[in-house]
Write a protein that holds these residues in place. Structure first.
Motif, PDB file in Angstrom:
ATOM      1  N   PRO A  51       0.827  -1.204   0.000  1.00 17.42           N
ATOM      2  CA  PRO A  51       0.000   0.000   0.000  1.00 17.42           C
ATOM      3  C   PRO A  51       0.869   1.266   0.000  1.00 17.42           C
ATOM      4  O   PRO A  51       1.881   1.334   0.696  1.00 17.42           O
ATOM      5  CB  PRO A  51      -0.819  -0.124   1.279  1.00 17.42           C
ATOM      6  N   PHE A  52       0.460   2.237  -0.807  1.00 16.42           N
ATOM      7  CA  PHE A  52       1.309   3.408  -1.024  1.00 16.42           C
ATOM      8  C   PHE A  52       1.620   4.174   0.248  1.00 16.42           C
ATOM      9  O   PHE A  52       2.678   4.798   0.348  1.00 16.42           O
ATOM     10  CB  PHE A  52       0.723   4.324  -2.107  1.00 16.42           C
ATOM     11  N   THR A  53       0.775   4.127   1.263  1.00 20.84           N
ATOM     12  CA  THR A  53       1.060   4.848   2.504  1.00 20.84           C
ATOM     13  C   THR A  53       2.215   4.224   3.276  1.00 20.84           C
ATOM     14  O   THR A  53       2.844   4.887   4.097  1.00 20.84           O
ATOM     15  CB  THR A  53      -0.176   4.908   3.411  1.00 20.84           C
ATOM     16  N   ILE A  65      -5.433   2.611   5.874  1.00 17.68           N
ATOM     17  CA  ILE A  65      -5.282   4.019   5.509  1.00 17.68           C
ATOM     18  C   ILE A  65      -5.220   4.168   3.986  1.00 17.68           C
ATOM     19  O   ILE A  65      -5.811   5.098   3.421  1.00 17.68           O
ATOM     20  CB  ILE A  65      -4.048   4.625   6.205  1.00 17.68           C
ATOM     21  N   SER A  66      -4.554   3.251   3.304  1.00 17.17           N
ATOM     22  CA  SER A  66      -4.508   3.307   1.840  1.00 17.17           C
ATOM     23  C   SER A  66      -5.902   3.119   1.243  1.00 17.17           C
ATOM     24  O   SER A  66      -6.262   3.770   0.263  1.00 17.17           O
ATOM     25  CB  SER A  66      -3.543   2.257   1.282  1.00 17.17           C
ATOM     26  N   TRP A  67      -6.699   2.218   1.836  1.00 16.23           N
ATOM     27  CA  TRP A  67      -8.077   2.044   1.370  1.00 16.23           C
ATOM     28  C   TRP A  67      -8.895   3.317   1.604  1.00 16.23           C
ATOM     29  O   TRP A  67      -9.750   3.672   0.777  1.00 16.23           O
ATOM     30  CB  TRP A  67      -8.740   0.854   2.053  1.00 16.23           C
ATOM     31  N   ALA A  68      -8.648   4.008   2.708  1.00 15.54           N
ATOM     32  CA  ALA A  68      -9.363   5.268   2.965  1.00 15.54           C
ATOM     33  C   ALA A  68      -9.039   6.292   1.877  1.00 15.54           C
ATOM     34  O   ALA A  68      -9.930   6.992   1.378  1.00 15.54           O
ATOM     35  CB  ALA A  68      -9.002   5.812   4.346  1.00 15.54           C
ATOM     36  N   ASN A 109     -10.061  15.954   2.611  1.00 14.65           N
ATOM     37  CA  ASN A 109      -9.887  16.304   4.015  1.00 14.65           C
ATOM     38  C   ASN A 109     -10.314  15.181   4.948  1.00 14.65           C
ATOM     39  O   ASN A 109      -9.715  14.989   6.005  1.00 14.65           O
ATOM     40  CB  ASN A 109     -10.633  17.596   4.345  1.00 14.65           C
ATOM     41  N   THR A 110     -11.326  14.417   4.556  1.00 11.91           N
ATOM     42  CA  THR A 110     -11.735  13.271   5.355  1.00 11.91           C
ATOM     43  C   THR A 110     -10.626  12.220   5.390  1.00 11.91           C
ATOM     44  O   THR A 110     -10.309  11.669   6.452  1.00 11.91           O
ATOM     45  CB  THR A 110     -13.048  12.663   4.812  1.00 11.91           C
ATOM     46  N   ALA A 111     -10.026  11.955   4.225  1.00  8.14           N
ATOM     47  CA  ALA A 111      -8.924  10.987   4.179  1.00  8.14           C
ATOM     48  C   ALA A 111      -7.726  11.483   4.991  1.00  8.14           C
ATOM     49  O   ALA A 111      -7.079  10.705   5.697  1.00  8.14           O
ATOM     50  CB  ALA A 111      -8.516  10.712   2.740  1.00  8.14           C
ATOM     51  N   ALA A 112      -7.429  12.776   4.900  1.00 14.76           N
ATOM     52  CA  ALA A 112      -6.314  13.337   5.671  1.00 14.76           C
ATOM     53  C   ALA A 112      -6.593  13.229   7.171  1.00 14.76           C
ATOM     54  O   ALA A 112      -5.711  12.861   7.954  1.00 14.76           O
ATOM     55  CB  ALA A 112      -6.062  14.789   5.273  1.00 14.76           C
ATOM     56  N   TYR A 113      -7.825  13.548   7.575  1.00  9.01           N
ATOM     57  CA  TYR A 113      -8.192  13.422   8.988  1.00  9.01           C
ATOM     58  C   TYR A 113      -8.087  11.967   9.439  1.00  9.01           C
ATOM     59  O   TYR A 113      -7.551  11.675  10.512  1.00  9.01           O
ATOM     60  CB  TYR A 113      -9.613  13.954   9.218  1.00  9.01           C
ATOM     61  N   PHE A 114      -8.605  11.043   8.636  1.00  4.90           N
ATOM     62  CA  PHE A 114      -8.553   9.631   8.978  1.00  4.90           C
ATOM     63  C   PHE A 114      -7.107   9.166   9.128  1.00  4.90           C
ATOM     64  O   PHE A 114      -6.784   8.383  10.026  1.00  4.90           O
ATOM     65  CB  PHE A 114      -9.274   8.796   7.909  1.00  4.90           C
ATOM     66  N   THR A 115      -6.232   9.659   8.264  1.00  2.00           N
ATOM     67  CA  THR A 115      -4.816   9.299   8.317  1.00  2.00           C
ATOM     68  C   THR A 115      -4.188   9.711   9.639  1.00  2.00           C
ATOM     69  O   THR A 115      -3.333   9.001  10.176  1.00  2.00           O
ATOM     70  CB  THR A 115      -4.060   9.954   7.138  1.00  2.00           C
ATOM     71  N   LYS A 116      -4.605  10.826  10.180  1.00  2.00           N
ATOM     72  CA  LYS A 116      -4.097  11.272  11.485  1.00  2.00           C
ATOM     73  C   LYS A 116      -4.815  10.553  12.633  1.00  2.00           C
ATOM     74  O   LYS A 116      -4.203  10.217  13.636  1.00  2.00           O
ATOM     75  CB  LYS A 116      -4.285  12.786  11.643  1.00  2.00           C
ATOM     76  N   TRP A 117      -6.106  10.327  12.485  1.00  2.00           N
ATOM     77  CA  TRP A 117      -6.908   9.751  13.563  1.00  2.00           C
ATOM     78  C   TRP A 117      -6.653   8.261  13.747  1.00  2.00           C
ATOM     79  O   TRP A 117      -6.524   7.792  14.882  1.00  2.00           O
ATOM     80  CB  TRP A 117      -8.395   9.978  13.269  1.00  2.00           C
ATOM     81  N   TYR A 118      -6.597   7.497  12.673  1.00  4.92           N
ATOM     82  CA  TYR A 118      -6.569   6.040  12.780  1.00  4.92           C
ATOM     83  C   TYR A 118      -5.367   5.509  13.574  1.00  4.92           C
ATOM     84  O   TYR A 118      -5.552   4.618  14.411  1.00  4.92           O
ATOM     85  CB  TYR A 118      -6.642   5.388  11.397  1.00  4.92           C
ATOM     86  N   PRO A 119      -4.161   6.015  13.376  1.00  6.32           N
ATOM     87  CA  PRO A 119      -3.048   5.517  14.202  1.00  6.32           C
ATOM     88  C   PRO A 119      -3.270   5.761  15.701  1.00  6.32           C
ATOM     89  O   PRO A 119      -2.940   4.908  16.527  1.00  6.32           O
ATOM     90  CB  PRO A 119      -1.837   6.295  13.689  1.00  6.32           C
TER      91      PRO A 119
END
Length: 192
Positions: A98-100, A125-128, A163-173
């Motif tokens: 996954p690219f992330t 996160i890549s799927w998001a 912005n949702t994907a960016a937020y998820f990227t910060k939130w999920y970890p």
């Protein structure tokens, strides 16, 4: 700063498409991708598949417009860019890398980078992000087939998806840390 560098070529592309010709917007965006790659290399980092794929996407589409179809509509160009980025993200997942993961591995030690939980988090996160890119493609299709919609509707969908994907990227970890505890040696689960 990492997320800014990742999104800079796409933000520049969107802005330039409003004020200049498509080839200029595409080639400037390709140049920005190359500058981000050069910045990464100057810091000892590897070339990222999203950045390299985007250089090829912007450059090839710009060349196509100049030499094959100068009359390609701006809606079709935006759709092609978003579909290309979606294809890059899905290909990275299909290739089991996954690219992330490339960004996230730069934020952790080698031991953490191979842990199953770390890799799973990057798949999610890549799927998001793939979902966000799919929403952007859908917004472009909507704008093409419903020309009466105001321009801001497509922009709002793209903005909300990104912005949702960016937020998820910060939130999920942080969510994973709270649920499972921190992985040994981690600063963050994802570096995007």
């Amino acid at each position: 700063m990492t997320i800014f560098l990742i999104l800079a070529p796409f933000g520049s592309f969107a802005l330039l498409m409003l004020v200049t010709s498509a080839p200029v917007a595409l080639f400037v965006s390709a140049a920005i991708c190359l500058a981000v790659i050069a910045f990464d290399l100057s810091r000892g980092r590897q070339i990222k598949m999203l950045g390299a794929g985007s250089v090829l996407l912007f450059g090839a589409l710009g060349a196509y417009i100049i030499w094959v179809d100068p009359g390609l509509s701006s809606s079709a160009i935006k759709l092609t860019v978003d579909a290309g980025v979606l294809a890059i993200s899905l290909a990275s997942i299909a290739l089991r890398f996954p690219f992330t993961l490339q960004y996230a591995r730069e934020m952790v030690d080698a031991e953490t980078a191979v842990l199953p939980g770390f890799i799973k988090a990057n798949y999610i996160i890549s799927w998001a992000w793939a979902g966000a890119f799919a929403a952007m493609v859908a917004a472009n299709v909507l704008m093409i087939y419903s020309p009466g919609l105001p321009l801001w509707a497509g922009i709002a969908i793209a903005f909300a998806a990104r912005n949702t994907a960016a937020y998820f990227t910060k939130w999920y970890p942080e969510y994973r840390k709270a649920k499972y505890g921190p992985l040994p040696g981690t600063k963050a689960l994802s570096g995007i």
